[in-house]
Structure formats: structure tokens, C-alpha cells
Design an enzyme around this catalytic site. Structure first.
Site, PDB file in Angstrom:
ATOM      1  CE  LYS A   1      48.975  40.994  43.751  1.00 56.71           C
ATOM      2  NZ  LYS A   1      48.108  41.133  42.584  1.00 56.71           N
TER       3      LYS A   1
ATOM      4  CE  LYS B   1      45.887  34.778  47.772  1.00 60.85           C
ATOM      5  NZ  LYS B   1      45.611  36.057  47.118  1.00 60.85           N
TER       6      LYS B   1
ATOM      7  CE  LYS C   1      47.472  33.505  38.852  1.00 68.12           C
ATOM      8  NZ  LYS C   1      47.029  34.633  38.058  1.00 68.12           N
TER       9      LYS C   1
HETATM   10  P1  TYM Z   1      43.727  36.893  39.964  1.00 69.28           P
HETATM   11  O1  TYM Z   1      44.163  36.804  38.545  1.00 69.28           O
HETATM   12  O2  TYM Z   1      44.768  37.025  41.010  1.00 69.28           O
HETATM   13  O3  TYM Z   1      42.849  35.638  40.327  1.00 69.28           O
HETATM   14  C1  TYM Z   1      41.764  35.224  39.508  1.00 69.28           C
HETATM   15  C2  TYM Z   1      40.617  34.764  40.363  1.00 69.28           C
HETATM   16  O4  TYM Z   1      41.026  33.672  41.195  1.00 69.28           O
HETATM   17  C3  TYM Z   1      40.656  33.928  42.540  1.00 69.28           C
HETATM   18  N1  TYM Z   1      41.633  33.295  43.432  1.00 69.28           N
HETATM   19  C4  TYM Z   1      41.303  32.463  44.430  1.00 69.28           C
HETATM   20  N2  TYM Z   1      40.101  32.006  44.853  1.00 69.28           N
HETATM   21  C5  TYM Z   1      40.099  31.139  45.882  1.00 69.28           C
HETATM   22  N3  TYM Z   1      41.230  30.721  46.515  1.00 69.28           N
HETATM   23  C6  TYM Z   1      42.454  31.151  46.130  1.00 69.28           C
HETATM   24  N4  TYM Z   1      43.557  30.715  46.736  1.00 69.28           N
HETATM   25  C7  TYM Z   1      42.521  32.072  45.037  1.00 69.28           C
HETATM   26  N5  TYM Z   1      43.549  32.695  44.395  1.00 69.28           N
HETATM   27  C8  TYM Z   1      42.975  33.435  43.422  1.00 69.28           C
HETATM   28  C9  TYM Z   1      40.687  35.439  42.657  1.00 69.28           C
HETATM   29  O5  TYM Z   1      39.910  35.875  43.753  1.00 69.28           O
HETATM   30  C10 TYM Z   1      40.112  35.852  41.326  1.00 69.28           C
HETATM   31  O6  TYM Z   1      38.699  35.812  41.365  1.00 69.28           O
HETATM   32  N6  TYM Z   1      42.131  41.558  40.521  1.00 69.28           N
HETATM   33  C11 TYM Z   1      41.783  40.282  39.972  1.00 69.28           C
HETATM   34  C12 TYM Z   1      41.514  40.309  38.483  1.00 69.28           C
HETATM   35  C13 TYM Z   1      40.533  41.331  38.042  1.00 69.28           C
HETATM   36  C14 TYM Z   1      39.128  41.263  38.208  1.00 69.28           C
HETATM   37  C15 TYM Z   1      38.615  42.430  37.578  1.00 69.28           C
HETATM   38  C16 TYM Z   1      38.279  40.362  38.839  1.00 69.28           C
HETATM   39  C17 TYM Z   1      40.814  42.457  37.343  1.00 69.28           C
HETATM   40  N7  TYM Z   1      39.651  43.134  37.061  1.00 69.28           N
HETATM   41  C18 TYM Z   1      37.235  42.713  37.575  1.00 69.28           C
HETATM   42  C19 TYM Z   1      36.911  40.644  38.818  1.00 69.28           C
HETATM   43  C20 TYM Z   1      36.401  41.806  38.195  1.00 69.28           C
HETATM   44  C21 TYM Z   1      42.933  39.326  40.201  1.00 69.28           C
HETATM   45  O7  TYM Z   1      44.070  39.721  40.344  1.00 69.28           O
HETATM   46  O8  TYM Z   1      42.631  38.045  40.138  1.00 69.28           O
END
Ligand code: TYM
Length: 354
Positions: free
Chosen positions: A115, A217, A220
Site C-alpha cells: 500500500k 487478487k 477495490k
Molecule cells: P478489507 O476492508 O480490505 O476487506 C474486508 C474483508 O474482505 C476480505 N477480502 C477478500 N477475501 C477474499 N478474496 C478477496 N479478493 C478479498 N478482498 C478482501 C478481507 O480479507 C477482509 O476479511 N484489515 C481489514 C479490516 C479489519 C479487520 C479488523 C478484519 C480491521 N480490523 C479486525 C478483521 C479483524 C481490511 O482491510 O479488510
């Protein structure tokens, strides 16, 4: 051996449209887990500031993730649905964790490297500390299980490292106050205040890939909208994107081994399996030997059947922002009570006067 009571926690950032990766890697699992567990699901709005500070549509984005949670089937009364910024204890514990985590640990985080890109000097301090806030999100509830996609695995390992170091460093304070619980770390019994969180990454689609390139992957931030299916896409868009999805010229194999070296085929079979709550093996028993000209229309039907009702319900909910805000306020109030209990114990363990 006493164990921590199972508690599920997960979060989603309110940045950009939710896509099929978020749904299959995370939200669909959130829904299934609420059947047999106590669950807390969070819209992590403070995390959204780490890559970009100013968001003109922050409030709409927060409401849209909340709407997706509800539309997918999360029950905000039996469980907790809230946004992070309404529970300041997350930030407070994150500060303490910033002092627990080592710079060497943070330097290994591949998502920070991705990032921040080439110009690391210009990345925010928040982006660097991001995984520490994520550990605090989970551990401020002493949650034990975290459903996420495969890309969050390293962050959850860091959360375990932080929990372990806190438990070890404050061991002398935890034991006499009786605040910790006996857990097993490997073969070792440890008296721990924070649990070792278990990532829940399994299932047929832990990493949903781009529809245009099976080695990247689904994300977004991909400039091509054809690379992903958005939860807000209508039937025509879903159908067009799957029809145009990259494939190879061969028929589908009859066994999972035959998907090796065929990332696009593997991805579409994984998506089908996850949407149908089936295994890839099972999907290949049905479609093995068939061409994509047969498989893709079946996938379109399935995707539309699963996603259209969610899409419609999200649109309906978004028309009543007052209701969504009330859900978040109620969830936040309940989350704050639990988080404050932990913080009082953490303050006592550390020795802060209160
Ligand atoms: P974020 O907002 O980027 O994504 C949310 C969730 O979607 C999953 N994800 C995917 N799973 C499968 N294939 C993909 N291509 C894909 N893209 C996204 C992510 O793995 C995530 O589960 N850091 C986290 C948010 C967060 C969080 C937490 C999660 C903040 N605090 C505490 C769990 C526990 C994030 O940026 O997810």
C-alpha cells in the site's frame, strides 16, 4: 484448562465498493458464524483514514457497509454491528499495542509495503501502525475467532504476537490479579490475559481473484471494473462480467488437481463452490468435462440468485439512513460496555491510576 469463551470478531473498511471477494472471503462467513456464536462485526472507519485522510463520502460508505451486513443476513439485535469510531477504546488499546509491537515486526507487513508503494516516506504513520489498531479491534473484546480473507493472515499473526508479548511482559501483574485465563500455546500452558486469536480463512474462496487475471487478487483498487463483481452490480452487469471473465480453452477437469496451473478456472470454480456452499470437488463432479460455455451460464444464474436479493435489500436499507445510524448507535453502545471492561482491566494490569 480454562479456555476463553468463543467470540467472533471481524471488520470491513468503508472504502470503495464491496465486491465478491469481500462477500465470499468475509461477509458470507460472518452470516454463517452467527448461528452458533456470539459475534461482533465492525465497520472500521478509523482504518479508512490510513491510506487517504479525507473522504467526501465517509458517512455514505459507513452506511453502505452496514447495509451490506444487514442485507446479507447479519442480525444486529442478537449480535453487535457498529462502527469503530464510536468506540474510542479501540484507539486507546491500539496506543498500548503500539508500545508492545516492535518496529521489526511492522517492517515485515507485506500489505504496508504494497500500500505504501515506492514512496514510503509519504505514507501516513497510521498506515504503518494499521495492524496494531487491527489487533486492538479484536483484543479489546478478547475475541477468539476472526473470519477474514487470506490477505489478512499476516495481520492476524501479528495480533497473536502482540497478545503473546503483552501476556508475557505483564505476567507478574496478570497472575496475582486473577484477570488472566489458562490457555495452551502449543504444548505450553500459559496464564494469559489476551487469547491467541484463530483466523478463520478456510472455505473454497479464501482469496477471490480478478476476473481479468487469475493471478491477481480481486480488489477495490483495480482500475478495471470488469475485474470484479460489486455487491451493488445489477443482473446485467454480473452477467456481462462473468461472460467476459478470462478463461482458458480447455474443458473443466473432473478433479481439483486438474485446476493446478489454471488460475482462472480455479477461481471461477472456487466462486461457484462458495456461492453454492459446496466444495470444489463437488462442483467438479457436476461440471468436469464441460466447457466454459456451459459452466459460465450456470455461474451467472447462481451469482444472480445469491446476489440480487442482497443488492435489492441494500438499496432499500440505504433509503433510510436514520435506521442504519440507529443500528450503529445501539451496537456501539453495547460494544463500548464490553470494551470499557477490558480497558479497565488493562489499565489495572499496566498500573495506570484510575
Ligand atoms: P478489507 O476492508 O480490505 O476487506 C474486508 C474483508 O474482505 C476480505 N477480502 C477478500 N477475501 C477474499 N478474496 C478477496 N479478493 C478479498 N478482498 C478482501 C478481507 O480479507 C477482509 O476479511 N484489515 C481489514 C479490516 C479489519 C479487520 C479488523 C478484519 C480491521 N480490523 C479486525 C478483521 C479483524 C481490511 O482491510 O479488510
Amino acid at each position: 484448562m480454562t479456555e476463553f469463551k468463543p467470540l467472533v470478531f471481524s471488520g470491513v473498511q468503508p472504502t470503495g465498493n464491496l465486491h465478491l471477494g469481500n462477500y465470499l472471503g468475509a461477509i458470507r462467513k460472518f452470516v454463517a458464524l452467527q448461528e452458533n456464536n456470539d459475534c461482533i462485526y465492525c465497520v472500521v472507519d478509523m482504518h479508512a483514514l490510513t491510506a487517504q485522510l479525507v473522504h467526501e463520502d465517509m458517512a455514505t460508505q459507513i452506511r453502505s457497509i452496514t447495509a451490506a451486513f444487514l442485507a446479507a443476513g447479519i442480525d444486529p439485535e442478537k449480535h453487535i454491528v457498529f462502527n469503530q469510531s464510536q468506540v474510542p477504546q479501540h484507539a486507546e488499546l491500539a496506543w498500548i499495542f503500539n508500545c508492545v509491537a516492535r518496529i521489526g515486526w511492522m517492517n515485515r507487513m507485506t500489505q504496508f509495503k504494497d500500500k505504501a508503494g515506492k514512496d514510503r516516506e509519504q505514507a501516513s504513520l497510521g498506515l504503518y501502525a494499521y495492524p496494531s489498531l487491527m489487533a486492538a479491534d479484536i483484543l479489546v473484546y478478547r475475541a477468539t475467532h476472526v473470519p477474514v480473507g487470506d490477505d489478512q493472515k499476516q495481520h492476524l499473526e501479528l495480533a497473536r504476537d502482540i497478545a503473546m508479548k503483552f501476556n508475557m511482559d505483564f505476567h507478574d501483574k496478570i497472575v496475582p490479579t486473577g484477570l488472566g485465563i489458562d490457555i495452551k500455546v502449543g504444548e505450553e500452558p500459559v496464564h494469559a490475559y489476551f487469547p491467541m486469536v484463530e483466523p478463520l480463512i478456510d472455505g473454497p474462496a479464501p482469496r477471490v481473484m480478478s476476473l481479468k487475471d487469475g493471478t491477481k487478487k480481486m480488489s477495490k483498487s483495480d482500475p478495471s471494473d470488469l475485474s470484479r463483481i460489486n455487491l451493488m452490480d445489477d443482473q446485467d452487469a454480473i452477467s456481462k462480467k462473468i461472460r467476459k471473465a478470462k478463461t482458458d480453452p480447455d474443458a473443466l477437469p473432473s478433479e481439483v488437481d486438474g485446476l493446478k496451473g489454471r488460475p482462472e478456472a480455479d477461481n471461477l470454480v472456487g466462486i461457484f463452490a462458495a456461492l453454492a456452499d459446496r466444495s470444489k470437488e463437488d462442483v467438479l463432479i457436476e461440471f468436469g468435462g464441460q466447457q466454459f460455455s456451459v459452466f459460465k451460464p450456470a455461474l451467472i444464474d447462481l451469482a444472480v440468485n445469491v446476489l440480487a436479493p442482497i443488492n435489492a435489500e441494500m438499496r432499500r436499507l440505504m433509503e433510510d439512513p436514520g435506521h442504519i445510524d440507529a443500528v450503529l448507535r445501539d451496537g456501539s453502545a453495547r460494544a463500548r460496555v464490553r470494551a470499557e471492561k477490558t480497558m479497565n482491566e488493562v489499565r489495572d494490569i499496566i498500573g495506570f491510576v484510575r
